[in-house]
Design a protein around this motif. Structure first.
Motif, short mmCIF file in Angstrom:
data_model
loop_
_atom_site.label_atom_id
_atom_site.label_comp_id
_atom_site.label_asym_id
_atom_site.label_seq_id
_atom_site.Cartn_x
_atom_site.Cartn_y
_atom_site.Cartn_z
N ASN A 232 -7.17 8.01 2.64
CA ASN A 232 -7.71 9.35 2.73
C ASN A 232 -6.53 10.41 2.74
OD1 ASN A 232 -8.77 12.09 4.10
ND2 ASN A 232 -10.44 11.18 3.24
N LEU A 233 -5.49 9.98 3.56
CA LEU A 233 -4.13 10.89 3.92
C LEU A 233 -3.26 10.56 2.95
CD1 LEU A 233 -4.52 11.09 7.75
CD2 LEU A 233 -5.24 12.81 6.20
N LYS A 234 -3.30 9.82 1.94
CA LYS A 234 -2.30 9.42 1.04
C LYS A 234 -0.89 9.08 1.59
CE LYS A 234 -4.12 12.41 -2.63
NZ LYS A 234 -5.39 12.74 -2.21
N MET A 235 -1.22 8.06 2.90
CA MET A 235 -0.01 7.73 3.40
C MET A 235 1.17 7.07 2.67
SD MET A 235 -0.13 8.18 6.87
CE MET A 235 -1.32 8.65 8.07
N PHE A 236 2.16 6.95 2.76
CA PHE A 236 3.23 6.24 2.19
C PHE A 236 3.20 4.85 2.35
CE2 PHE A 236 5.31 10.39 2.17
CZ PHE A 236 5.23 10.49 0.56
N ILE A 237 3.93 3.86 1.88
CA ILE A 237 3.72 2.39 1.97
C ILE A 237 3.97 2.04 3.38
CG2 ILE A 237 5.95 1.79 1.14
CD1 ILE A 237 2.69 -0.08 0.37
N TRP A 238 5.02 2.62 4.09
CA TRP A 238 5.38 2.35 5.21
C TRP A 238 4.22 1.91 6.27
CZ3 TRP A 238 9.93 0.40 4.83
CH2 TRP A 238 10.87 0.92 4.16
N TYR A 239 3.06 2.96 6.25
CA TYR A 239 1.97 2.70 7.00
C TYR A 239 1.31 1.47 6.58
CZ TYR A 239 -2.92 4.04 8.63
OH TYR A 239 -3.95 4.22 9.13
N TYR A 240 1.05 1.04 5.50
CA TYR A 240 0.32 -0.22 5.39
C TYR A 240 1.09 -1.41 5.73
CZ TYR A 240 -2.48 3.13 2.63
OH TYR A 240 -3.42 4.17 2.42
#
Length: 293
Positions: A232-240
């Motif tokens: 939903n917040l369009k997080m960058f890959i580091w989050y995942y």
């Protein structure tokens, strides 16, 4: 002699506030920090972060005092809690009430620095802090009540910064709630035998042999909720990537509790602090650090 007596009294007050066991404070603080960083788009006001950190510390300590006042007779019959100041008679109920009053005055002063909507929501949350200790006497779901109480600060963080509760705020609240129920069930497994003897109820007792499965399901739902928030917040890959680390931490906890050894279950409960750390790291990096080569 007088100095030694004063030092012993101060130590008893510190023990009543659980200052010697800070992990539960961190477990309450992490969802609030997640919410502050999300609501503030990675840059929450510094003064507000300080207010919430102090608020969590004060309210977690106040919650412990409330809990020990309610449970002072029950605590005498549980090996892990019989040395608590009220159960052991080191402090009186009057002294505990005086400490609680001081903590609540500080908490109110902190809340009054925020907007009116947040003040209203905060006072609603205070009700939960007072009734939670009673829940273990009347329902097998006290962990669910704790899940609401522990994560009420998520809503406060959003209202303090954005002055409304968004769909992401509710999703983070629900997601954090699932995490709290999972790790507090771990805590309850460690106390299960003693709780059964004295008539205390918990999800660990209710679930029986399904406890480990239920914890795993709750943890996976927690991760699913975090993935939805990131999407939903369009997080960058580091989050995942950080969420993958969290999955690894949960797998390790499943291994820790495989035999339901009380000490290892309690260790697994404490281990959840690492979960909070990596989710926070993922949010900080995921909001503002794109993957570049």
């Amino acid at each position: 002699m007088l100095t030694a007596k004063m030092n012993n009294k101060m130590l008893a007050y510190a023990q009543l506030m659980r200052l010697h066991r800070p992990i539960p404070i961190w477990l309450m603080l992490w969802p609030v920090l997640w919410a502050l960083w999300i609501a503030g788009n990675g840059q929450p006001p510094v003064w507000m972060v300080l207010v919430f950190i102090m608020g969590v510390f004060i309210m977690r300590s106040a919650g412990d005092v409330i809990n020990d006042i309610w449970d002072r007779e029950l605590d005498k019959h549980v090996p892990r809690t019989k040395s608590r100041p009220l159960a052991a008679g080191t402090l009186t109920v009057k002294q505990a009430v005086m400490l609680l009053s001081a903590l609540l005055v500080i908490a109110v002063a902190l809340v009054l620095t925020l907007n009116l909507y947040t003040i209203f929501i905060a006072f609603l949350g205070l009700i939960g802090a007072f009734i939670y200790p009673l829940m273990k006497r009347i329902t097998y779901y006290p962990q669910m009540v704790l899940g609401v109480v522990y994560n009420w600060g998520v809503l406060l963080a959003f209202t303090a910064i954005t002055q409304h509760i968004s769909s992401v705020a509710w999703l983070l609240m629900l997601t954090s709630f699932l995490w709290t129920v999972a790790y507090d069930t771990l805590y309850a497994i460690a106390d299960r035998e003693a709780d059964i003897k004295i008539g205390i109820k918990s999800t660990a007792i209710l679930l029986g042999d399904m406890d480990k499965v239920a914890i795993a399901i709750l943890q996976l739902l927690f991760l699913t909720g975090l993935v939805l928030i990131g999407w939903n917040l369009k997080m960058f890959i580091w989050y995942y990537l950080c969420l993958l680390v969290v999955l690894g931490l949960f797998i390790y906890e499943w291994w820790m509790i495989k035999d339901r050894d009380p000490e290892k279950c309690f260790a697994a409960f404490n281990h959840n602090n690492w979960v909070g750390i990596f989710v926070f790291l993922g949010i900080v990096l995921g909001l503002h650090v794109p993957l570049t080569f």
